[in-house]
Design an enzyme around this catalytic site. Sequence first.
Site, PDB file in Angstrom:
ATOM      1  N   HIS A 135       0.521   1.866   8.185  1.00  0.00           N
ATOM      2  CA  HIS A 135       0.609   3.038   8.832  1.00  0.00           C
ATOM      3  C   HIS A 135       1.568   3.259  10.074  1.00  0.00           C
ATOM      4  CE1 HIS A 135      -3.330   5.498   7.468  1.00  0.00           C
ATOM      5  NE2 HIS A 135      -2.227   5.559   6.434  1.00  0.00           N
ATOM      6  N   ASP A 177       2.137   3.289   3.250  1.00  0.00           N
ATOM      7  CA  ASP A 177       1.190   4.324   2.648  1.00  0.00           C
ATOM      8  C   ASP A 177       2.054   5.556   2.428  1.00  0.00           C
ATOM      9  OD1 ASP A 177      -1.026   5.643   2.094  1.00  0.00           O
ATOM     10  OD2 ASP A 177      -1.899   5.879   3.861  1.00  0.00           O
ATOM     11  N   HIS A 198      -9.136   1.101   2.224  1.00  0.00           N
ATOM     12  CA  HIS A 198      -8.725   2.066   3.022  1.00  0.00           C
ATOM     13  C   HIS A 198      -9.962   2.314   3.891  1.00  0.00           C
ATOM     14  CE1 HIS A 198      -8.063   6.583   4.386  1.00  0.00           C
ATOM     15  NE2 HIS A 198      -9.104   6.336   4.754  1.00  0.00           N
ATOM     16  N   ASP A 254      -3.915   1.283  12.951  1.00  0.00           N
ATOM     17  CA  ASP A 254      -4.492   2.807  13.475  1.00  0.00           C
ATOM     18  C   ASP A 254      -5.159   2.433  14.573  1.00  0.00           C
ATOM     19  OD1 ASP A 254      -3.170   4.561  11.606  1.00  0.00           O
ATOM     20  OD2 ASP A 254      -4.972   4.711  10.622  1.00  0.00           O
ATOM     21  N   HIS A 284      -4.777   0.222   6.675  1.00  0.00           N
ATOM     22  CA  HIS A 284      -4.769   1.090   7.921  1.00  0.00           C
ATOM     23  C   HIS A 284      -5.077   0.469   9.098  1.00  0.00           C
ATOM     24  CE1 HIS A 284      -4.051   3.688   4.363  1.00  0.00           C
ATOM     25  NE2 HIS A 284      -5.227   3.923   4.380  1.00  0.00           N
ATOM     26  N   LYS A 298      -8.932  -1.251  -5.479  1.00  0.00           N
ATOM     27  CA  LYS A 298      -8.955  -0.021  -4.235  1.00  0.00           C
ATOM     28  C   LYS A 298     -10.108   0.444  -4.073  1.00  0.00           C
ATOM     29  CE  LYS A 298      -7.189   3.042  -1.164  1.00  0.00           C
ATOM     30  NZ  LYS A 298      -5.993   3.979  -1.646  1.00  0.00           N
ATOM     31  N   HIS A 310       0.982  -1.302  -0.112  1.00  0.00           N
ATOM     32  CA  HIS A 310       0.073  -0.190   0.116  1.00  0.00           C
ATOM     33  C   HIS A 310       0.936   1.325  -0.104  1.00  0.00           C
ATOM     34  CE1 HIS A 310      -3.977   2.193   1.555  1.00  0.00           C
ATOM     35  NE2 HIS A 310      -2.974   2.971   0.831  1.00  0.00           N
ATOM     36  N   HIS A 315       1.948   5.058  -2.659  1.00  0.00           N
ATOM     37  CA  HIS A 315       1.591   5.973  -3.445  1.00  0.00           C
ATOM     38  C   HIS A 315       2.622   6.761  -4.193  1.00  0.00           C
ATOM     39  CE1 HIS A 315      -2.760   5.759  -1.971  1.00  0.00           C
ATOM     40  NE2 HIS A 315      -2.122   5.851  -1.000  1.00  0.00           N
TER      41      HIS A 315
HETATM   42 ZN   LIG Z   1      -3.137   4.979   0.871  1.00  0.00          ZN
END
Ligand SMILES: [Zn+2]
Length: 371
Positions: free
Chosen positions: A274, A311, A221, A253, A250, A188, A74, A76
């Site tokens: 994350h 991420d 997400h 979290d 994520h 996604k 994951h 970008h």
């Molecule tokens: Zn992301």
Amino acid sequence: MTVAVTYYSFIMMTRREFLRQATVAGVVVVATSFQLTHASKTATGAASTPRRAAVVQTVLGPLDVSELGFTLTHEHIGGWTPDFSRKWPESFGGKAGFVARAVDKLKAVRAEGVSTVVDLSPYDVERDVRFLEGVSRKSGMHIVACTGQHLFPPESMIARSTEQLTEFFIKEIEQGIDGTGIKAGVIKVATRSDGVTAFEEKALRAAARASKATGVPIETHTHARRRGGEKQVAIFEAEGVSPTRVSLGHSDDTDDIDYLAGLLKRGYTLGMDHINRGLKSGSQLPWQKRAECIKQLVDAGFVDKIFLSNDSEFSSSLLPEEARDEREKTNPDGMLFNTRKLIPYLKQIGVSDREIHAITIDNPRRFFSRS
Ligand SMILES: [Zn+2]
């Protein structure tokens, strides 16, 4: 266009070389031509023969999943779309600077043992597959692009039906993205909080249907602190998609083990992507605590259901330059946070090399095998 490949030269080539040459030559290598059929035993002992295509679509064409290696699931990498360029032509040092920076970073990540990066930026966050194709070629990093939906649907998408969204996702998987022939290797989808908006529900249902139709897996997400994954999986289950085809992003979290173990027991994979967000001073969940949570889940028997990623965003559109600089100050290792900080710490607290191998290499390979 056809390519003459003699039997001798074919058997002297690795499959990867063949796929690369075929892709460069503009040949469409059909995934099913590499489908492997292998018998397996069901729980009752009866033989079954599920078919698994052992290739994943990357921005340079199909790749045997055994070549994925250490995979960040994951991230970008970003893009430089014509629209962004019109608005902010000088941003990030212009297009050439932006591309050079991405290539340098990917080379550095490659040099430290990561061989595949999954870019989870769909069309609504300035996805630019030509950019991804270029930086993949220049850096040697395998990159998997996605179809699907993030959090910023334009009116033209909000107005579409579930069927139309399904058709759109399938088109990007089977025919290619933005008329390029570069195909999505993952779907996604995102929900903003603990609830699911009417549009998000359509997108989740469409993702499930497109996954069932194509065998391509789903990564999401989630808002883990509000147990957002539970709302997502309720929709996936209503659509009959197998939990083995879904990773909930994520998830670190939260340290609510009941929530996390509950999803794992149902068969979902959790994206622990994350961890570096816990570097921020005053963070509710410091990164070491997030790592300890992973150890707890491994000890509870879920080593084959965990993904690690960062991420990270050096995208042109997701963050303005100042925000990106701020994030880089907090996490100077960027996409290398996992290999430089997290994995050494996991080993220190007792996660074995074999378990790390399972999480970073075996799990992505299994997940990206189309079934
Ligand atoms: Zn992301």
